[in-house]
Design a protein around this motif. Structure first.
Motif, PDB file in Angstrom:
ATOM      1  N   UNK A  43       0.858  -1.181   0.000  1.00 56.26           N
ATOM      2  CA  UNK A  43       0.000   0.000   0.000  1.00 56.26           C
ATOM      3  C   UNK A  43       0.895   1.232   0.000  1.00 56.26           C
ATOM      4  N   UNK A  44       0.942   1.978  -1.087  1.00 57.03           N
ATOM      5  CA  UNK A  44       1.717   3.225  -1.057  1.00 57.03           C
ATOM      6  C   UNK A  44       1.067   4.202  -0.077  1.00 57.03           C
ATOM      7  N   UNK A  45       1.894   4.786   0.800  1.00 54.70           N
ATOM      8  CA  UNK A  45       1.317   5.762   1.714  1.00 54.70           C
ATOM      9  C   UNK A  45       1.725   7.177   1.334  1.00 54.70           C
ATOM     10  N   UNK A  46       2.268   7.340   0.154  1.00 57.12           N
ATOM     11  CA  UNK A  46       2.603   8.677  -0.329  1.00 57.12           C
ATOM     12  C   UNK A  46       4.053   8.767  -0.749  1.00 57.12           C
ATOM     13  N   UNK A  47       4.567   9.963  -0.704  1.00 54.66           N
ATOM     14  CA  UNK A  47       5.971  10.185  -1.059  1.00 54.66           C
ATOM     15  C   UNK A  47       6.491  11.349  -0.241  1.00 54.66           C
ATOM     16  N   UNK A  48       7.753  11.214   0.162  1.00 51.75           N
ATOM     17  CA  UNK A  48       8.387  12.382   0.768  1.00 51.75           C
ATOM     18  C   UNK A  48       8.752  13.269  -0.422  1.00 51.75           C
ATOM     19  N   UNK A  49       7.758  13.978  -0.883  1.00 53.53           N
ATOM     20  CA  UNK A  49       7.844  14.652  -2.176  1.00 53.53           C
ATOM     21  C   UNK A  49       9.043  15.566  -2.310  1.00 53.53           C
ATOM     22  N   UNK A  50       9.717  15.428  -3.414  1.00 47.95           N
ATOM     23  CA  UNK A  50      10.834  16.319  -3.715  1.00 47.95           C
ATOM     24  C   UNK A  50      10.371  17.411  -4.664  1.00 47.95           C
ATOM     25  N   UNK A  51      10.624  18.641  -4.291  1.00 48.99           N
ATOM     26  CA  UNK A  51      10.321  19.787  -5.153  1.00 48.99           C
ATOM     27  C   UNK A  51      11.567  20.659  -5.240  1.00 48.99           C
ATOM     28  N   UNK A  52      11.547  21.554  -6.191  1.00 47.19           N
ATOM     29  CA  UNK A  52      12.607  22.538  -6.244  1.00 47.19           C
ATOM     30  C   UNK A  52      12.446  23.479  -5.045  1.00 47.19           C
ATOM     31  N   UNK A  53      13.466  23.578  -4.229  1.00 45.49           N
ATOM     32  CA  UNK A  53      13.487  24.539  -3.116  1.00 45.49           C
ATOM     33  C   UNK A  53      14.336  25.712  -3.586  1.00 45.49           C
ATOM     34  N   UNK A  54      13.788  26.907  -3.645  1.00 41.15           N
ATOM     35  CA  UNK A  54      14.585  28.023  -4.165  1.00 41.15           C
ATOM     36  C   UNK A  54      14.418  29.277  -3.321  1.00 41.15           C
ATOM     37  N   UNK A  55      15.420  30.145  -3.399  1.00 42.97           N
ATOM     38  CA  UNK A  55      15.379  31.430  -2.708  1.00 42.97           C
ATOM     39  C   UNK A  55      14.758  32.448  -3.651  1.00 42.97           C
ATOM     40  N   UNK A  56      13.701  33.103  -3.169  1.00 46.03           N
ATOM     41  CA  UNK A  56      12.956  34.026  -4.026  1.00 46.03           C
ATOM     42  C   UNK A  56      13.832  35.210  -4.432  1.00 46.03           C
ATOM     43  N   UNK A  57      14.570  35.746  -3.475  1.00 44.09           N
ATOM     44  CA  UNK A  57      15.362  36.953  -3.767  1.00 44.09           C
ATOM     45  C   UNK A  57      16.443  36.660  -4.808  1.00 44.09           C
ATOM     46  N   UNK A  58      17.081  35.505  -4.705  1.00 46.38           N
ATOM     47  CA  UNK A  58      18.157  35.177  -5.668  1.00 46.38           C
ATOM     48  C   UNK A  58      17.557  34.901  -7.044  1.00 46.38           C
ATOM     49  N   UNK A  59      16.385  34.273  -7.057  1.00 43.85           N
ATOM     50  CA  UNK A  59      15.731  34.027  -8.352  1.00 43.85           C
ATOM     51  C   UNK A  59      15.431  35.363  -9.040  1.00 43.85           C
ATOM     52  N   UNK A  60      14.954  36.325  -8.246  1.00 40.42           N
ATOM     53  CA  UNK A  60      14.654  37.638  -8.837  1.00 40.42           C
ATOM     54  C   UNK A  60      15.941  38.321  -9.291  1.00 40.42           C
ATOM     55  N   UNK A  61      16.995  38.170  -8.494  1.00 36.22           N
ATOM     56  CA  UNK A  61      18.282  38.768  -8.888  1.00 36.22           C
ATOM     57  C   UNK A  61      18.777  38.157 -10.202  1.00 36.22           C
ATOM     58  N   UNK A  62      18.370  36.907 -10.441  1.00 37.72           N
ATOM     59  CA  UNK A  62      18.768  36.227 -11.683  1.00 37.72           C
ATOM     60  C   UNK A  62      17.860  36.604 -12.849  1.00 37.72           C
ATOM     61  N   UNK A  63      16.879  37.455 -12.587  1.00 35.83           N
ATOM     62  CA  UNK A  63      16.029  37.950 -13.667  1.00 35.83           C
ATOM     63  C   UNK A  63      14.747  37.177 -13.879  1.00 35.83           C
ATOM     64  N   UNK A  64      14.321  36.397 -12.912  1.00 35.12           N
ATOM     65  CA  UNK A  64      13.084  35.611 -13.053  1.00 35.12           C
ATOM     66  C   UNK A  64      12.072  36.036 -11.977  1.00 35.12           C
ATOM     67  N   UNK A  65      10.847  36.256 -12.394  1.00 40.41           N
ATOM     68  CA  UNK A  65       9.787  36.587 -11.434  1.00 40.41           C
ATOM     69  C   UNK A  65       9.098  35.342 -10.906  1.00 40.41           C
ATOM     70  N   UNK A  66       9.091  34.321 -11.720  1.00 43.78           N
ATOM     71  CA  UNK A  66       8.526  33.058 -11.249  1.00 43.78           C
ATOM     72  C   UNK A  66       9.416  31.910 -11.718  1.00 43.78           C
ATOM     73  N   UNK A  67       9.242  30.759 -11.053  1.00 39.54           N
ATOM     74  CA  UNK A  67      10.110  29.626 -11.351  1.00 39.54           C
ATOM     75  C   UNK A  67       9.809  29.085 -12.750  1.00 39.54           C
ATOM     76  N   UNK A  68      10.815  28.900 -13.575  1.00 42.77           N
ATOM     77  CA  UNK A  68      10.573  28.441 -14.953  1.00 42.77           C
ATOM     78  C   UNK A  68       9.917  27.063 -14.995  1.00 42.77           C
TER      79      UNK A  68
END
Lengths: 437, 318
Positions: free
Chosen positions: A149-174
């Motif tokens: 019986x699958x009870x789910x997943x320890x889901x992996x997502x992209x963890x990112x810093x909002x300020x650095x993403x904006x400094x890199x020229x992106x307003x939202x995650x690609x």
């Protein structure tokens, strides 16, 4: 006889929709007619050691509730991820040990004959909670029989810093791989690079390497278990990964699973693949510096590659019970109780959405939307493929994963140790050994 | 009279039984077998059986949960074509040879130092033993931090001292990783060699050194012609154990690198575990473990018989 009012159905949230026919009339909710636990039953449960204390505490509280209601004695032991695998193997081999194991991935496929048939229970839960996601069905069924019986997943997502993403020229995650590469390059220029494990890190390294391979159409085996990893698609994935690697922080070749958590919380990297644990630790820390990281971070699902659909690899949690148990009815009843929504809701809430649901009707828990930063984790099993993709799960797929064949292939190509073509060719030779046996 | 009959019979039979027991206990052959039987049974159950089972498993296609069937040498033939297996053989030999040599040289040096009159001699000896008494997993985790590419205390110190400008990537390239795990093994293994050799040094009679000094021998000659020959039986035993423990090392590697990066620190022991337990192929894992036996036998034979040769002990060449 269903004694549930329409109001009660609606109060139960997302599951309500599943109990309504398209015309709006309520249909009968599936009922569980399994036999009651054996008198004097006592079962042993072995599960993975907690990363979030509240998650474990709520699991134990649910178990105690079951014991109080049924009189079945339940002992819960916890071991680290890596120790569950050998212990489950030994239990299968010697025919003694824990009655139930909360393990991971395709472990139950290695000793499927030794496992209790959970088909009736899985079908009942599937019917009641909106049907298992396809990847969950793949991890549960072997030879038309539910062995886990699958009870789910320890889901992996992209963890990112909002300020650095904006400094890199992106307003939202690609959302696509082309934009994602540009983001990584921008993050490096901004002085806080990405960091993704390329050592023998079971969860993190496999997570991003498999995603990348599948995103470009590469795969280890085809639908008939023929080895097809030595392909132009794989080479394209490796060429792409090589560019990503050029943006990573130094030292990822030796990273194990905890390494990226440490680096992210130490403010050294701005992007990594991880579960909710980094955010939870940062948010609940008494340290204001970590609170600031939590406030400045967010999560996103993995970008989509040229294949045009999600290709995530997730750490599926899979629970199974052995045929040697003296109390199969108590085991089934315990599993049913733990998979019922009231217990799941309590568990998910306490653990701050640590486990991504395998059943859509579990999605309506407010924990997934109260904090929008948690929401991406809710859906990871919608987007995930299984480890043996696109062949069958079994001993060969487990061996390929256990041998880190794909991770090593990426590491060799990324570091320039081998050309992408040679890395793909050598990986194919390694995969063939396991699939031809 | 009739009531005394059983007692009479008992009185007649007891001496017969006692006589048999006494006769058996007086029999040297029987007594020898009886006394050795518990030890033999212990060895048979806990050593011979697991070893035999390991060899048997290596010749089957057993997987987790499946008993497997006999396939002869097919596992070994398959491994002969496996590049990762041969890399693990190379890594294991390098790890064993370099680490054992360093442990011997540094351990002997430390033993000679500790054999001198030192202030707080007992305390110093206790400190030297610390790496050995620390649980391996604990010291491995400590090294994992020491070698961390972002948080290494060594890199941090060197940067603070102005000697380097960026963190050292101890485990991030194949050769760096190999030398790093060897250093961790040496750190952990030196105390065993040093303390055992120190015990050996203390059994050497001071009169031998006095006689050699009177004959005009210098420090090097005293070491070469008195210390080394007298110590060589101990060296043989210590190095046999040291080589065995190094060759079969698992914990350090598993905790620090898991055999990575790109299998650069994959040893035969870790690969055997990875294939048997993580990958579920018990037969192949056992075959890798079996493949370690010839290397171990060769190492034991070399160090045990080689170093115990009387000519070597007497300081002459073959």
């Amino acid at each position: 006889m269903i004694d549930v009012s329409r109001r009660q159905i609606l109060q139960s949230g997302g599951a309500a929709g599943l109990l309504l026919l398209p015309g709006g009339a309520a249909r009968a909710a599936p009922t569980w007619n399994g036999p009651p636990p054996e008198p004097g039953a006592s079962i042993r449960v072995l599960r993975w050691k907690q990363f979030i204390q509240a998650e474990f505490d709520s699991f134990v509280a649910n178990t105690k509730k079951f014991a109080d209601q049924t009189g079945v004695k339940v002992r819960v032991d916890a071991e680290s991820w890596d120790d569950i695998r050998p212990k489950s193997a030994v239990a299968a081999n010697v025919g003694a040990g824990p009655d139930v194991i909360f393990g991971t991935l395709d472990d139950p496929f290695k000793f499927s004959e030794k496992l209790l048939d959970l088909t009736d229970l899985a079908e009942y839960l599937g019917d009641k909670y909106g049907g298992w996601y396809p990847v969950a069905r793949k991890y549960g069924i072997h030879d038309k029989r539910w062995i886990a019986l699958p009870d789910g997943a320890t889901g992996g997502c992209m963890n990112y810093r909002i300020s650095t993403m904006r400094a890199a020229g992106f307003d939202e995650f690609p959302k696509d791989t082309a934009g994602y590469l540009k983001l990584c390059q921008g993050l490096k220029k901004a002085g806080k690079p990405p960091g993704f494990a390329l050592g023998h890190a079971t969860g993190d390294a496999n997570g991003w390497c498999q995603w990348c391979l599948w995103a470009f159409g590469g795969k280890t085996v085809d639908d008939n278990n023929n080895v097809v990893i030595d392909s132009p698609e794989t080479v394209a994935a490796l060429e792409y990964a090589k560019q990503l690697y050029g943006t990573y922080i130094d030292g990822v070749l030796s990273w194990l699973d905890p390494s990226n958590n440490k680096a992210f919380l130490a403010d050294q990297i701005s992007l990594t693949l991880n579960g909710i644990s980094i955010y939870t630790v940062a948010k609940n820390s008494p340290d204001p510096a970590l609170n600031a990281i939590a406030a400045d971070m967010d999560h996103a699902n993995m970008p989509i590659g040229p294949v045009g659909r999600p290709t995530e690899q997730q750490n599926i949690l899979n629970t199974y019970a052995y045929t040697y148990t003296k109390y199969p009815n108590a085991v089934r009843e315990y599993l049913r109780f733990m998979w019922e929504k009231p217990q799941v809701d309590y568990w998910e809430t306490q653990s701050n959405g640590y486990i991504a649901p395998p059943l859509p009707a579990w999605n309506d828990n407010p924990i997934w939307t109260a904090d929008p930063k948690v929401t991406p984790f809710r859906d990871v099993l919608k987007y995930a493929l299984d480890d043996g993709y696109s062949g069958a799960l079994g001993a060969a797929s487990a061996a390929v994963m256990g041998d880190f064949v794909v991770v090593d292939m990426f590491a060799e190509a990324c570091t320039g140790n081998k050309s992408p073509k040679d890395a793909a060719h050598d990986a194919a030779e390694r995969v063939k050994r396991f699939y031809s046996a | 009279m009739a009531s005394n009959a059983p007692a009479y019979r008992a009185a007649r039979t007891i001496p017969t039984r006692r006589g048999l027991a006494f006769r058996l206990l007086d029999d040297r052959n029987f007594l020898g077998v009886a006394l050795i039987a518990p030890a033999a049974a212990f060895l048979l159950v806990f050593l011979a059986y697991p070893l035999g089972l390991g060899f048997w498993l290596g010749m089957t296609d057993a997987s987790i949960g499946q008993p497997g069937r006999f396939i002869g040498l097919r596992n070994f033939i398959s491994l002969a074509h496996d590049s990762v297996f041969w890399l693990s053989v190379f890594n294991t030999l390098l790890y064993t040879v370099v680490a054992s040599a360093l442990k011997f040289a540094l351990g002997l040096y430390l033993a000679l130092l500790l054999n001198r009159r030192l202030p707080l001699k007992s305390l110093v000896r206790a400190i030297v033993l610390l790496p050995f008494v620390t649980p391996t997993v604990l010291s491995a985790i400590a090294f994992w931090w020491i070698y961390d590419p972002q948080f290494s205390i060594i890199s941090w110190s060197l940067i603070k001292l102005g000697l380097i400008h960026q963190y050292i990537d101890f485990l991030g390239s194949p050769w760096n990783a190999r030398w790093s795990v060897i250093a961790a093994n040496v750190w952990r293994g030196i105390p065993f060699v040093a303390i055992t050799l120190l015990a050996g040094l203390q059994t050497i009679s001071p009169s031998l050194y006095e006689a050699a000094t009177l004959d005009g021998a210098g420090p090097w000659q005293r070491f070469r012609f008195v210390t080394l020959p007298m110590l060589s039986p101990i060296i043989a035993v210590v190095m046999t154990f040291s080589v065995l423990l190094t060759f079969t090392d698992f914990q350090l590697i598993y905790a620090i690198t898991r055999g990575g990066p790109i299998n650069a620190t994959q040893l035969m022991a870790t690969l055997s575990y990875e294939r048997a337990i993580t990958g579920g192929r018990l037969g192949e894992g056992a075959a890798i473990a079996d493949a370690m036996v010839p290397f171990l036998l060769a190492a034991i034979l070399f160090s045990y018989f080689g170093l115990q040769r009387r000519r070597w002990q007497q300081g002459s060449r073959d």
